[in-house]
Enzyme design. Structure first.
Site, PDB file in Angstrom:
ATOM      1  CB  SER A  83      36.017  27.407  62.119  1.00 19.72           C
ATOM      2  OG  SER A  83      35.194  26.536  61.196  1.00 19.72           O
ATOM      3  CG  HIS A  99      38.945  30.274  64.229  1.00 18.74           C
ATOM      4  ND1 HIS A  99      38.697  29.367  64.941  1.00 18.74           N
ATOM      5  CD2 HIS A  99      37.929  30.447  63.363  1.00 18.74           C
ATOM      6  CE1 HIS A  99      37.092  29.051  65.053  1.00 18.74           C
ATOM      7  NE2 HIS A  99      36.783  29.730  63.748  1.00 18.74           N
ATOM      8  CD  GLU A 148      40.833  29.481  68.245  1.00 17.55           C
ATOM      9  OE1 GLU A 148      41.236  28.305  68.964  1.00 17.55           O
ATOM     10  OE2 GLU A 148      40.878  28.803  66.992  1.00 17.55           O
ATOM     11  CG  ASN A 172      35.730  25.483  66.921  1.00 16.14           C
ATOM     12  OD1 ASN A 172      34.523  26.681  67.991  1.00 16.14           O
ATOM     13  ND2 ASN A 172      35.383  26.531  65.029  1.00 16.14           N
TER      14      ASN A 172
HETATM   15  P1  NAI Z   1      28.790  31.426  54.473  1.00 12.92           P
HETATM   16  O1  NAI Z   1      28.310  30.917  53.597  1.00 12.92           O
HETATM   17  O2  NAI Z   1      27.838  32.490  54.558  1.00 12.92           O
HETATM   18  O3  NAI Z   1      30.195  32.657  53.179  1.00 12.92           O
HETATM   19  C1  NAI Z   1      30.456  31.724  52.548  1.00 12.92           C
HETATM   20  C2  NAI Z   1      30.499  33.041  51.016  1.00 12.92           C
HETATM   21  O4  NAI Z   1      31.626  32.845  49.711  1.00 12.92           O
HETATM   22  C3  NAI Z   1      29.472  32.876  50.245  1.00 12.92           C
HETATM   23  O5  NAI Z   1      29.097  34.099  50.521  1.00 12.92           O
HETATM   24  C4  NAI Z   1      30.195  32.032  49.449  1.00 12.92           C
HETATM   25  O6  NAI Z   1      28.828  32.904  48.109  1.00 12.92           O
HETATM   26  C5  NAI Z   1      31.762  33.048  48.572  1.00 12.92           C
HETATM   27  N1  NAI Z   1      31.785  31.840  48.248  1.00 12.92           N
HETATM   28  C6  NAI Z   1      31.419  30.509  47.965  1.00 12.92           C
HETATM   29  N2  NAI Z   1      32.566  30.465  47.172  1.00 12.92           N
HETATM   30  C7  NAI Z   1      33.694  31.282  46.873  1.00 12.92           C
HETATM   31  C8  NAI Z   1      34.419  31.604  45.503  1.00 12.92           C
HETATM   32  N3  NAI Z   1      35.090  30.423  44.901  1.00 12.92           N
HETATM   33  N4  NAI Z   1      35.050  33.215  45.453  1.00 12.92           N
HETATM   34  C9  NAI Z   1      34.413  33.737  46.527  1.00 12.92           C
HETATM   35  N5  NAI Z   1      33.582  33.822  47.417  1.00 12.92           N
HETATM   36  C10 NAI Z   1      33.004  32.821  47.462  1.00 12.92           C
HETATM   37  O7  NAI Z   1      30.084  31.516  55.027  1.00 12.92           O
HETATM   38  P2  NAI Z   1      31.188  31.628  57.021  1.00 12.92           P
HETATM   39  O8  NAI Z   1      30.140  31.459  57.156  1.00 12.92           O
HETATM   40  O9  NAI Z   1      31.085  32.999  56.647  1.00 12.92           O
HETATM   41  O10 NAI Z   1      31.885  30.369  56.898  1.00 12.92           O
HETATM   42  C11 NAI Z   1      33.311  31.462  55.638  1.00 12.92           C
HETATM   43  C12 NAI Z   1      34.287  30.079  56.755  1.00 12.92           C
HETATM   44  O11 NAI Z   1      34.528  30.912  57.891  1.00 12.92           O
HETATM   45  C13 NAI Z   1      33.734  29.780  56.241  1.00 12.92           C
HETATM   46  O12 NAI Z   1      35.393  28.787  56.532  1.00 12.92           O
HETATM   47  C14 NAI Z   1      33.907  29.072  58.299  1.00 12.92           C
HETATM   48  O13 NAI Z   1      33.919  27.571  58.734  1.00 12.92           O
HETATM   49  C15 NAI Z   1      34.196  29.297  58.770  1.00 12.92           C
HETATM   50  N6  NAI Z   1      33.475  30.102  60.297  1.00 12.92           N
HETATM   51  C16 NAI Z   1      32.697  30.703  60.035  1.00 12.92           C
HETATM   52  C17 NAI Z   1      32.001  31.165  61.195  1.00 12.92           C
HETATM   53  C18 NAI Z   1      30.750  30.605  61.560  1.00 12.92           C
HETATM   54  O14 NAI Z   1      30.426  31.399  63.377  1.00 12.92           O
HETATM   55  N7  NAI Z   1      29.793  31.807  60.726  1.00 12.92           N
HETATM   56  C19 NAI Z   1      32.885  31.644  62.859  1.00 12.92           C
HETATM   57  C20 NAI Z   1      34.411  31.053  61.691  1.00 12.92           C
HETATM   58  C21 NAI Z   1      34.611  30.782  60.670  1.00 12.92           C
END
Ligand code: NAI
Ligand code: 3HC
Length: 697
Positions: free
Chosen positions: A412, A433, A445, A483
């Site tokens: 993001s 995104h 996005e 953002n």
């Molecule tokens: P989250 O923390 O819920 O999920 C991330 C997941 O990635 C975790 O389940 C973790 O175990 C896994 N992970 C970490 N290292 C790993 C690896 N080496 N191999 C496989 N899996 C791995 O985070 P979330 O919120 O889903 O965010 C993920 C991405 O999306 C980030 O880049 C965030 O900035 C972006 N994002 C998040 C939004 C939100 O509202 N949460 C909105 C838009 C983008």
């Protein structure tokens, strides 16, 4: 004769064809030509009936939306006059329908005496989606033909119905699987000269016998919450009620007046802007209709957290098999269980059948090995927001995925180019995104890196549409478009509470303006720790000594993380999402004002709206000037579909256009003088104002 209206003779029938590609919109001049053709057919003794149809794939998509901003010429026959001529004809008039039969197109069909349609034809009154109501008799004729409740549903939902449903409602008389024109001509010829050959909807009685007492009042009550801020839905209910109370000609006259009220309203202009903005967003610099866009048969997602799980659901729901890769078995099991729970919830709400749910789940495979993504056509990475981690994953994906696979990141804020650089295929790396919840929110996005190829973009645009998203292409910068604009918007909200407002006052003003949620409630929903981490990451590049609101950080440091722990800008009772003002937060705010030496003052609604939105618009202008967004309307779509700005405001840039850039520029200059720093006016805003121009065209 107008070349967009063609007339030929088939047996003893006049075949009138609308030919105005791409959707046979009923543009100016067409009504007059159709009236002329009807009159000629009526006067010709060798002709016994008339068939009206559309060339190409559709009957017609309705009135020409591009013309709604113009003042109608009272001397030129309009759509209503055309429908009057068709309905009033003494020879039978048959509508031969295919493809889109929408809005004024469906109203035209209702003016004909008989309606035959192909099995793929679809019918609807989408006017409500552009802030209008069916204004050429739809609200008066539809209830006469199919009944009040189904007619109201068609007009209020704006959704299309298929041929089977149209037949069962009696909207069409016959479905034609064979040659439509052959059958329509045969039907017309058979009706010609018969006593019952002409059957006019206007002569039918509105059947109110099945309507529950208080039907219209109940409908109005249902609308209030669902269509907040919109004006046409309530007027549609009025029109339908009028149909049950007055003779048709009076009903038609009142419908016309209410239609005009909508047509000339700012909100219809805004919604029409959004209609064209969505079509424009599909046209991306360097990507043409000839750019090859590869099909995606298999997808991969890395990270099964909040976003990765939702993204995997998008693929599975669109029929695309997807492999979801997690760091370990526990995280994978948790991610898959969440997906299961989400689908189960949809099933329980009746939105998904059990069979469909199992099919979708069967399309999702789980793995803890990146190697299982070897055959994927696209891989979307959604791991933690850490550059080094993302780069490590892209390095591995670059080495193991097929050479032609597209590698996408859901980051993001991070630099997509820095992620692309670690692969040997930066032209196939792109940002996708998604917005949370990813399986629900429509915005995608699509971040174009410095080296992203047109073919990669074309494929992602096509894929985005296939999974039901609205892809909007943006360039690389901190926070991209959405953002990046959110930061100045939130910053003003924080400053306002330092100066005298309370979170609930700021939120109320912005919700009253039309936003789905105010900034503080939104913060609580997303989690206050998310913004906290972003601000820490930005600290190094933030201009030193500029005003910085410490309150959001203080809340997190006091253990307030938002809805997730029941305490944020508001407090939340167990299992309840309703924000309640919290005395503890109020004390923190008052103490902060005192510490800053600010004498708190009453902050009015107008100031809240102006400061939050003008800061947003000023940033949008900078984004536009830098080419991060290709056009102002792309920014509008992003804020409508990703951040809850109501479509009827047309988006931030359109809203600025509506106010007049002079006013926005003047206010920004004033705030710049008063506060300086963050209010530096965008040069583009200034230039456009001086030239008397707008952001949008
Ligand atoms: P989250 O923390 O819920 O999920 C991330 C997941 O990635 C975790 O389940 C973790 O175990 C896994 N992970 C970490 N290292 C790993 C690896 N080496 N191999 C496989 N899996 C791995 O985070 P979330 O919120 O889903 O965010 C993920 C991405 O999306 C980030 O880049 C965030 O900035 C972006 N994002 C998040 C939004 C939100 O509202 N949460 C909105 C838009 C983008
Ligand atoms: N007027 C003018 N242009 C129209 C149009 C219309 N009613 N409907 C579509 N177009 C244009 C689009 O802008 C697009 O132009 P572009 O190629 O320059 O971008 C082109 O036709 C093709 O449209 P789509 O890309 O949307 O094509 P699709 O095949 O995906 O969809 C459609 C076709 C379902 C007809 C869709 O375009 C649509 O929903 N159109 C709007 C229909 C509508 O709202 N009709 C009601 C009009 S109001 C009315 O009739 C008032 C009456 O009650 C008095």
């Amino acid at each position: 004769m107008d070349p967009r209206v063609k007339v030929e003779r088939r047996r003893a029938v006049a075949l009138i064809t609308l030919d105005n590609p791409p959707v046979n919109a009923l543009s100016r001049g067409i009504a007059g030509a159709v009236i002329e053709a009807v009159k000629a057919a009526e006067a010709d003794p060798a002709l016994s009936a008339i068939v009206l149809t559309g060339a190409g794939k559709s009957f017609t998509g309705g009135a020409d939306i591009r013309e709604f901003g113009e003042t109608p010429d009272p001397n030129e026959p309009d759509l209503r006059a055309m429908i009057r001529a068709l309905e009033g004809a003494k020879k039978p008039v048959v509508a031969a329908l295919r493809g889109n039969v929408l809005g004024g197109g469906l109203e035209t069909a209702l003016g004909c005496h008989w309606r035959l349609g192909t099995p793929e034809a679809r019918y609807g009154f989408p006017e409500v989606k552009i802030g209008l109501l069916p204004g050429a008799g739809g609200t008066q004729r539809a209830p006469r033909l199919i009944g009040v409740a189904p007619a109201l549903e068609l007009c209020l939902s704006g959704e299309f119905i298929d041929s089977k449903r149209a037949l069962s409602l009696g909207l069409i008389d016959r479905e034609v699987a064979g040659d439509l024109l052959e059958e329509a001509v045969a039907w017309a010829a058979a009706k010609g000269g018969k006593a019952d050959g002409v059957r006019r909807v206007r002569d039918m009685r509105v059947d109110t016998s099945g309507l529950a007492p208080g039907f219209f009042a109940a409908e109005r009550a249902k609308l209030a919450a669902k269509t907040r801020g919109l004006m046409s839905p309530a007027l549609i209910v009025d029109c339908l009620e009028i149909a049950t109370q007055t003779p048709i000609d009076e009903g038609l006259a009142r419908e016309r007046d209410l239609f005009e009220q909508c047509r000339t309203s700012p909100q219809s202009r805004a919604l029409i802007h959004v209609f064209f903005a969505e079509r424009a967003a599909g046209k991306v610099k360097g990507v043409g209709p000839d750019t090859p866009a590869r099909e995606i048969a298999r997808a991969g997602v890395v990270g099964a957290g909040t976003m990765g799980g939702g993204i995997a659901m998008c693929f599975a729901s669109a029929g695309i098999p997807v492999t979801l890769v997690e760091a370990n078995e526990d995280a994978l099991a948790h991610g898959l269980a969440t997906i299961h729970k989400n689908y189960e919830r949809s099933r329980l709400r009746g939105r998904l059948s059990e069979g469909e749910m199992h099919q979708r789940l069967a399309r999702i495979a789980g793995s803890t090995a990146l190697e299982s993504l070897r055959d994927a056509d696209v891989v979307i990475e959604a791991v933690f927001e850490e550059l080094a981690l993302k780069q490590e994953i892209f390095r591995k994906l670059g080495a193991l995925c097929r050479k032609d696979a597209i590698l996408a990141t859901n980051t993001s804020t991070l630099d997509v180019d820095a992620i692309a650089a670690v692969t040997s295929r930066p032209e196939r790396v792109v940002g996708t995104h998604f917005f949370s919840p990813a399986n629900v929110m429509r915005l995608l996005e699509t971040v174009r890196g410095a080296q992203t190829s047109p073919e990669t973009l074309a494929a992602v645009l096509k894929l985005g549409r296939r999974i039901g998203k609205l892809p909007v292409v943006v360039g690389v910068c901190d926070g991209f478009v959405g953002n990046r604009m959110l930061y100045p918007y939130l910053r003003q909200a924080y400053f306002l509470i330092e100066e005298g407002a309370l979170p609930e006052e700021v939120d109320r003003a912005l919700v009253d303006f039309g936003l789905a949620m105010g900034p503080f409630a939104m913060n609580d929903l997303a989690g206050l720790d998310v913004g906290y981490r972003v601000r820490k990451a930005q600290a190094a590049t933030r201009p030193k000594n500029w005003r910085y609101a410490r309150l959001p950080d203080k809340l997190v440091e006091a253990g307030r993380f938002g809805q997730k722990n029941g305490r944020g800008w508001y407090r939340y009772e167990v299992a309840c999402r309703e924000p309640k003002p919290d005395a503890e937060v109020r004390d923190l705010i008052l103490a902060e004002s005192a510490a800053l030496g600010i004498e708190r003052r009453k902050v009015g609604e107008a100031e809240i709206i102006e400061r939050c939105l003008f800061a947003l618009i000023n940033e949008g202008a900078k984004i536009l000037e830098e080419g991060i967004a290709e056009r102002a309307s792309d920014i509008d779509l992003i804020w409508i579909n990703g951040y809850g700005l109501p479509a009827w405001r047309g988006g931030p840039m359109f809203y600025a256009d509506t106010l007049g850039l002079e006013r926005v520029n003047g206010a920004v200059a004033r705030y710049d003088e008063q506060f300086g720093e963050w209010w530096a006016p965008a040069p583009l805003l200034k230039r456009l104002t001086e030239a008397g121009k707008r952001f949008n065209g």
